[in-house]
Structures are given as structure tokens and as C-alpha cells.
Design an enzyme around this catalytic site. Structure first.
Site, PDB file in Angstrom:
ATOM      1  N   LYS A 116       2.052   2.332  -5.020  1.00  0.00           N
ATOM      2  CA  LYS A 116       2.703   1.886  -6.273  1.00  0.00           C
ATOM      3  C   LYS A 116       1.828   2.193  -7.476  1.00  0.00           C
ATOM      4  O   LYS A 116       2.308   2.499  -8.548  1.00  0.00           O
ATOM      5  CB  LYS A 116       2.958   0.368  -6.228  1.00  0.00           C
ATOM      6  N   GLN A 124       2.381  -5.988  -3.164  1.00  0.00           N
ATOM      7  CA  GLN A 124       2.685  -5.967  -1.726  1.00  0.00           C
ATOM      8  C   GLN A 124       4.017  -5.229  -1.485  1.00  0.00           C
ATOM      9  O   GLN A 124       4.394  -4.405  -2.297  1.00  0.00           O
ATOM     10  CB  GLN A 124       2.711  -7.387  -1.136  1.00  0.00           C
ATOM     11  N   GLY A 141      -4.224  -4.672  -4.682  1.00  0.00           N
ATOM     12  CA  GLY A 141      -5.289  -3.894  -5.319  1.00  0.00           C
ATOM     13  C   GLY A 141      -5.025  -2.423  -5.302  1.00  0.00           C
ATOM     14  O   GLY A 141      -4.483  -1.897  -4.337  1.00  0.00           O
ATOM     15  N   HIS A 142      -5.338  -1.773  -6.385  1.00  0.00           N
ATOM     16  CA  HIS A 142      -5.384  -0.323  -6.365  1.00  0.00           C
ATOM     17  C   HIS A 142      -6.456   0.178  -7.314  1.00  0.00           C
ATOM     18  O   HIS A 142      -6.864  -0.514  -8.230  1.00  0.00           O
ATOM     19  CB  HIS A 142      -4.018   0.308  -6.649  1.00  0.00           C
ATOM     20  N   ASP A 172       0.810  -1.229   0.000  1.00  0.00           N
ATOM     21  CA  ASP A 172       0.000   0.000   0.000  1.00  0.00           C
ATOM     22  C   ASP A 172       0.837   1.271   0.000  1.00  0.00           C
ATOM     23  O   ASP A 172       0.427   2.289   0.554  1.00  0.00           O
ATOM     24  CB  ASP A 172      -0.960   0.035   1.211  1.00  0.00           C
TER      25      ASP A 172
END
Ligand code: IMP
Length: 418
Positions: free
Chosen positions: A17, A220, A41-42, A14
Site C-alpha cells: 500500500k 493491514q 509500517g512501511h 503488506d
């Protein structure tokens, strides 16, 4: 022969990135994922439309870029197919390794059952089945995407696997998949995914030989790496830059510039040691200002100060050439900003990450805060105190901070020397 640029997270994931990968994806021909699964996830907003990316590489948002999902990934066909629906046809723009491992619904059930049984010792996983899918791979009882070409054979193997392990699964409350339903699902996965499944190792070699611009997208962060993170409170893959080679079938000599991503402070989701965590007002303020809630699970993130010791460890392990420091503006308005500069461990001051981070106490230095950096796009315009903070971090971590992000907007980014 080109070299691939690599992006890795330097903290507990988090780090932001997404913003940098999205930015770099605009200038690369291929974007490749090498590890993890849909635990990552983003969200990216383009022209007011929100896209949630979990496993499809960020190149999907650049119509000129192609996307590779490498063998180091664990892929849930069900979730992947759902994710694909956000985009039009991906034919010719998406390549899935036939050697990537398949993550099936029972992996998620096993993950959740194990977490439940661990009680207060739970890792705090995303519950997506990542650990059990990698465990099957390492135990040599997993299944690879290439096997989707023959659904009947695969359904039979999975059924046999459940027969052998029936007692264990029953005790854990994991359902045995019904053969006909399983077969129907596998056929559906085959239909949706087969056009994209190929030998991505050969493809990687070809595109590097053809001088294509290739971006490798880590998921990650370093402190969640299976070997180098805070074991056992880690994810189940190699998240550090070395994982890009094994996870895509390329050699260390194929790697070019390594960009490490770090937030100007620190967060972690899930359990496990986090020496610079702030459980008081400052932590709450970081969470609120930084909107620190998980993209995949919605969980509030634990917040704290920049940990220069863990960062130095991450810079060295990943061979970081340059750092992108994200969310500097979240520190705006703090009177004092702390940085963990060393640990106290067994009565001594140490400046490295020891075997067990649980046992350390952080030693802080305090920096004076500044009013606002929000939206600033050149280094010169930054408040002097923010410049001093950045220069101090650079000296401590042993890598230049070349990119600084001052808001979630794509344009609010300082690129030094440009
Ligand atoms: P798993 O990857 O679901 O097995 O979770 C293991 C640990 O990694 C947990 O602490 C998760 O919160 C953490 N984790 C997994 N994926 C991410 C991510 O994308 N960002 C931050 N933490 C993650």
C-alpha cells in the site's frame, strides 16, 4: 462537496500500500489514517533518505499535504513522538483526533504476556499492544488523546485501574506503573502532542465541504479484519473500507473511489489459516525475490499463491472500484504460476470464504510463466503471458486491475488507461 478516495489492503496486509499511498499522496490535500496503530509500517525512500512510517499518514512526505489521524486509531504517544522526529516541524500539517485511544507501554506488556501464555496457540501479534488497547476501548476502560490535556487526572485514573486489576496483572507479570514516572510521561506526551490534538471529525466535514482532495489510508488488510478476517488470527480493528467511516466520523456517502491493493501472489505474517501458502521451494523463492520480511518486526513472511477466492470476498466487502496489483515482477522467471481458484470444503468445491478457512484445501489452476516484467511502465510492453495472467485474475475477482507495479521504484508503475 468532495468525496474521499480510499485505499485498502485486500490480503493479509503488506500488499505494498505504501507505494500507492505515497504516489496518491502527491495529488491529495489531506491523507487520513482511520484504524490500527504502530503495528503497521512501511519504508519510503526519497532522495536516498529512508523514512519509516508506522502511524503518521504518508502525506507527511508531500510538503503540501496535511495529515489526519482519526478516532479509530490507537496511538502510542511514545512511539508517535519518536516517529515525528524524522520530520521537521509538523505544526499546521498534522491533526490528531481527541477521540483516538491512547496506547501505553502496559498494553504492549499485556500483549506479549498473553501471547506467551497462549504458547503454540499464539496469534503471532506484533507485540505492540494493539489488541489490549482496543480491548480497553471496547470494554470502556480506555483513555482518549483528549485526556492528555489533564495529565494528573489521567494518571490517577490509570493508577486506579491498576489497583482494581492488580491480581490479574501480577499473574501476567505486567508491572504496575509508578505514579510519578507515569505522570512525568503523560506530561511529556501532553507537551509534544497537545498542539496537534483537535476535533478531527469537524475537520473532516470542513475539508470535504471545501472540496479538498482527501485520501483515506487503510492499514493491514481485509483478511486481518476483526469481523471479516480469519478470526481469531486477525488484528483488533476494522481494516475494511467501512472502518474509514467509523474511524474518521464520515458517512458512507462521503467515500469516492475505492482502490484495493493486492500483491500478484500472497503473504501473511503471524499465525492462522493461509490456504494458498507454499511451504516448498516456490514459497522460498517468493520470499527471497519479494524481500518478504516484516517492516515492523523483521519476521519472515509466509508466502504462497494468489488466492482469487479470498480476493473476491475482499473486493465485495470493500466495494473495490479498481485494484492495484503489486510486485508483478516477483513472479518473473517462474515456469509455472499457480492461482487458487476455489476451495474444497467438506468434500465439495466452493467459491466463497467459509466460516473457518482452516478447514479448506486450495484448488489451483496453473498459468504459464514469463521471463521479465521488471521496470515495465506500459501495459502493452508486458509479456503476453503476464497480460493473460492479469486478465484471468480480473475475471475471477470481479474488479479491474488498473494499476500494476513492476518494481519498488515510484516510476515503475503501469496505470492503465492513462
Ligand atoms: P496485532 O495487530 O499486533 O495484534 O497482530 C495481529 C495479527 O495481525 C498478527 O498476525 C500480525 O502479524 C498481523 N499484523 C498486524 N499488523 C500488520 C501489518 O501491518 N502487516 C501485516 N500483518 C500485520
Amino acid at each position: 462537496m468532495s468525496k474521499a478516495d480510499l485505499i485498502v489492503g485486500l490480503q493479509w496486509g503488506d500488499e505494498g500500500k505504501g507505494k500507492i499511498v505515497d504516489h496518491m499522496a502527491q495529488t491529495h490535500d489531506y491523507v487520513c489514517r482511520f484504524a490500527g496503530g504502530h503495528n503497521a509500517g512501511h519504508t519510503i525512500v526519497i532522495d536516498g533518505k529512508e523514512y519509516a512510517l508506522h502511524l503518521i499518514p504518508s502525506g507527511v512526505l508531500n510538503p503540501d499535504a496535511k495529515n489526519i489521524v482519526g478516532n479509530g486509531v490507537v496511538l502510542s504517544p511514545e512511539d508517535f513522538i519518536e516517529e515525528m522526529k524524522q520530520f521537521g516541524t509538523l505544526e499546521g500539517r498534522l491533526f490528531l483526533s481527541d477521540k483516538a485511544h491512547i496506547l501505553l507501554p502496559y498494553h504492549a506488556q499485556i500483549d506479549q504476556a498473553k501471547e506467551r501464555l497462549k504458547g503454540d496457540k499464539a496469534i503471532g501479534t506484533t507485540g505492540k499492544g494493539i489488541g489490549p488497547a482496543y480491548a480497553d476501548k471496547i470494554a470502556r476502560v480506555g483513555h482518549r488523546l483528549g485526556e492528555l490535556r489533564h495529565p494528573e487526572k489521567l494518571a490517577t485514573k490509570i493508577t486506579e485501574y491498576f489497583e482494581i486489576n492488580a491480581a490479574i496483572f501480577e499473574a501476567m507479570g505486567v508491572e504496575t506503573p509508578d505514579y510519578e514516572t507515569l505522570l512525568a510521561d503523560l506530561r511529556r506526551y501532553k507537551e509534544a502532542l497537545e498542539p496537534f490534538i483537535c476535533d478531527t471529525t469537524q475537520l473532516m466535514w470542513e475539508i470535504l465541504s471545501d472540496d479538498k482532495k482527501v485520501l483515506l489510508e487503510g492499514a493491514q488488510g481485509t483478511m486481518l479484519d476483526i469481523d471479516h478476517g480469519t478470526y481469531p488470527y486477525v488484528t483488533s480493528s476494522t481494516t475494511v473500507s467501512a472502518g474509514a467511516c467509523a474511524g474518521l466520523g464520515i458517512s458512507p456517502k462521503d467515500i469516492g473511489t475505492v482502490t484495493g491493493i493486492a500483491k500478484a501472489y500472497c503473504t501473511r505474517v503471524g499465525n492462522g489459516p493461509f490456504p494458498s501458502e507454499d511451504l516448498g521451494e516456490a514459497g522460498d523463492r517468493l520470499r527471497k525475490n519479494g524481500h518478504e520480511f516484516g517492516t515492523t518486526t523483521g519476521r519472515p513472511r509466509r508466502c504462497g499463491w494468489f488466492d482469487a477466492v479470498a480476493m473476491r470476498h475482499a473486493v465485495r466487502i470493500n466495494g473495490v472500484d479498481r485494484v492495484a496489483l503489486m510486485k508483478l515482477d516477483v513472479l518473473d522467471g517462474f515456469e509455472e504460476i499457480k492461482v487458487c481458484v476455489a476451495y474444497e470444503f467438506e468434500g465439495k468445491r466452493i467459491d466463497y470464504v467459509p466460516y473457518d478457512l482452516e478447514e479448506v484445501t486450495p484448488i489451483y489452476e496453473t498459468y504459464e510463466g514469463w521471463r521479465s516484467t521488471k521496470g515495465i511502465r506500459t501495459f502493452d510492453e508486458l509479456p503476453e503471458k503476464a497480460k493473460h495472467y492479469i486478465a484471468s485474475l480480473e475475471a475471477m475477482i470481479g474488479a479491474p486491475i488498473e494499476i500494476i507495479s513492476t518494481s519498488p521504484e515510484r516510476e515503475d508503475t503501469i496505470v492503465r488507461g492513462s
